[in-house]
Design an enzyme around this catalytic site. Structure first.
Site, PDB file in Angstrom:
ATOM      1  N   LYS A   1       0.839  -1.209   0.000  1.00 22.16           N
ATOM      2  CA  LYS A   1       0.000   0.000   0.000  1.00 22.16           C
ATOM      3  C   LYS A   1       0.868   1.252   0.000  1.00 22.16           C
ATOM      4  O   LYS A   1       0.616   2.196  -0.757  1.00 22.16           O
ATOM      5  CB  LYS A   1      -0.939  -0.017   1.222  1.00 22.16           C
ATOM      6  CG  LYS A   1      -2.060  -1.047   1.110  1.00 22.16           C
ATOM      7  CD  LYS A   1      -2.850  -1.216   2.401  1.00 22.16           C
ATOM      8  CE  LYS A   1      -3.881  -2.330   2.248  1.00 22.16           C
ATOM      9  NZ  LYS A   1      -4.698  -2.545   3.462  1.00 22.16           N
TER      10      LYS A   1
ATOM     11  N   GLN B   1      -4.262  -1.074   9.654  1.00 23.31           N
ATOM     12  CA  GLN B   1      -4.368  -2.419   9.083  1.00 23.31           C
ATOM     13  C   GLN B   1      -5.015  -3.380  10.085  1.00 23.31           C
ATOM     14  O   GLN B   1      -4.669  -3.402  11.264  1.00 23.31           O
ATOM     15  CB  GLN B   1      -2.967  -2.933   8.682  1.00 23.31           C
ATOM     16  CG  GLN B   1      -2.975  -4.256   7.938  1.00 23.31           C
ATOM     17  CD  GLN B   1      -3.638  -4.190   6.568  1.00 23.31           C
ATOM     18  OE1 GLN B   1      -3.682  -3.140   5.927  1.00 23.31           O
ATOM     19  NE2 GLN B   1      -4.145  -5.312   6.108  1.00 23.31           N
TER      20      GLN B   1
ATOM     21  N   ASP C   1     -10.342   3.786   4.123  1.00 23.86           N
ATOM     22  CA  ASP C   1     -10.754   2.381   4.096  1.00 23.86           C
ATOM     23  C   ASP C   1     -12.277   2.240   4.022  1.00 23.86           C
ATOM     24  O   ASP C   1     -12.790   1.177   3.680  1.00 23.86           O
ATOM     25  CB  ASP C   1     -10.272   1.669   5.370  1.00 23.86           C
ATOM     26  CG  ASP C   1      -9.145   0.684   5.120  1.00 23.86           C
ATOM     27  OD1 ASP C   1      -9.023   0.205   3.971  1.00 23.86           O
ATOM     28  OD2 ASP C   1      -8.408   0.375   6.066  1.00 23.86           O
TER      29      ASP C   1
HETATM   30  N1  GUN Z   1      -7.284  -6.302   6.423  1.00 23.47           N
HETATM   31  C1  GUN Z   1      -7.735  -7.012   5.369  1.00 23.47           C
HETATM   32  N2  GUN Z   1      -8.204  -6.187   4.435  1.00 23.47           N
HETATM   33  C2  GUN Z   1      -8.040  -4.948   4.882  1.00 23.47           C
HETATM   34  C3  GUN Z   1      -8.320  -3.665   4.357  1.00 23.47           C
HETATM   35  O1  GUN Z   1      -8.833  -3.491   3.254  1.00 23.47           O
HETATM   36  N3  GUN Z   1      -7.986  -2.624   5.133  1.00 23.47           N
HETATM   37  C4  GUN Z   1      -7.419  -2.766   6.343  1.00 23.47           C
HETATM   38  N4  GUN Z   1      -7.145  -1.672   7.048  1.00 23.47           N
HETATM   39  N5  GUN Z   1      -7.156  -3.928   6.879  1.00 23.47           N
HETATM   40  C5  GUN Z   1      -7.468  -5.009   6.140  1.00 23.47           C
END
Ligand code: GUN
Length: 296
Positions: free
Chosen positions: A68, A112, A135
């Site tokens: 990311k 995350q 998100d």
């Molecule tokens: N864990 C699994 N998918 C995601 C996501 O799209 N965003 C975040 N912050 N954590 C995750």
């Protein structure tokens, strides 16, 4: 509008396989557009900034957050990765989020998931300013999606919608079956399909006779996390099958929730794993971060 290939007349001598939706290629297109718009915004004095917080040392999460942050940098954005020990207190994490909420160089904040068990993940998500919730997990973002108000869309279902848009899939009046009811994928996915006038069924782990539902589906979104959950006998000929699963097979190879080899012989469209929905998730995160910076 793209006409769906008719499968009803298929015979043993006339056999078509599904069109594979290349998520990697589409994600590259989205990222190129985001990069271009980022350059324009930078020229006006605003550099979009994303902060990514990882608590603990979950190896999969470490890969995701690195990807990311790299994607952000690659398209000209500012990005910071904050990594903390698994012992970090909830109080300290909340304080970090508050500090990023107040930081004018940061337009998007991503914590995350999963978080260590001693931290209340929902409490942390609700601490993020909705204006920086790239998100789309904040209750304000979820509520906006449900009521049809503007707000950030969760990146994975947003990426799925982008894929359907890319193939000009006419969702109006179609039957979409979403398998999975998570706040991250299943529920927002269903809302987005509904907003495009699809008739939506949400199935999940407690649904008896999943096949009876999927056989009725023009669109299937599989988001459970169980490999071979969707097999060829469960798919209506010509259906669009989007695979959100991220599993490993016995050989350790990445695979989705869909039996790709079998289902591609029946479906009209199918997304592969890897190279399908996964790359789209990151592309839409960039799109959301750009949006957050533009909104300022
Ligand atoms: N864990 C699994 N998918 C995601 C996501 O799209 N965003 C975040 N912050 N954590 C995750």
């Amino acid at each position: 509008m793209l006409k769906l290939r008719k499968r009803s007349s298929r015979t043993h001598t006339f056999h078509m396989t599904a069109q594979i939706i290349d998520g990697k290629a589409l994600a590259a297109e989205v990222r190129a557009e985001v990069a271009q718009r980022t350059a324009t915004l930078k020229a006006s004095g605003i550099t979009p900034g994303l902060a990514v917080i990882l608590v603990g040392d979950n190896p999969a999460s470490q890969v995701y957050v690195r990807n990311k942050v790299k994607a952000c940098t690659d398209c000209g954005m500012h990005s910071v990765l904050e990594q903390y020990d698994a012992s970090m207190s909830e109080e300290d994490l909340l304080a970090r989020v508050q500090s990023l909420n107040a930081d004018p160089s940061i337009h998007g904040i991503l914590v995350q998931l999963p978080l260590p068990a001693h931290i209340n993940a929902q409490k942390v998500i609700e601490a993020i300013s909705p204006a920086k919730d790239v998100d789309g997990f904040h209750v304000a973002s979820a509520g906006a999606l449900m009521t049809g108000l503007p707000g950030f869309l969760p990146c994975t279902p947003y990426g799925c919608m982008k894929m359907l848009e890319h193939i000009n899939y006419p969702l109006k009046g179609k039957h979409a079956v979403v398998i999975g009811r998570s706040n991250i994928v299943g529920k927002p996915m269903a809302m987005m399909l509904l907003a495009q006038d699809a008739t939506v069924t949400i199935c999940h782990s407690r649904t008896p006779d999943l096949k009876a539902h999927t056989l009725q589906a023009d669109v299937i979104v599989a988001a459970v996390g169980r490999r071979n959950l969707v097999t060829a006998d469960m798919v209506k000929p010509g259906a669009a099958v989007l695979d959100v699963g991220m599993n490993r097979n016995d050989a350790g190879k990445l695979c989705g929730d869909v039996d790709f080899e079998g289902v591609k012989e029946v479906a009209g469209y199918i997304t592969p794993v890897p190279g399908g929905v996964g790359p789209m998730t990151i592309a839409m995160l960039l799109a959301n971060t750009l949006q957050a910076a533009t909104n300022r």
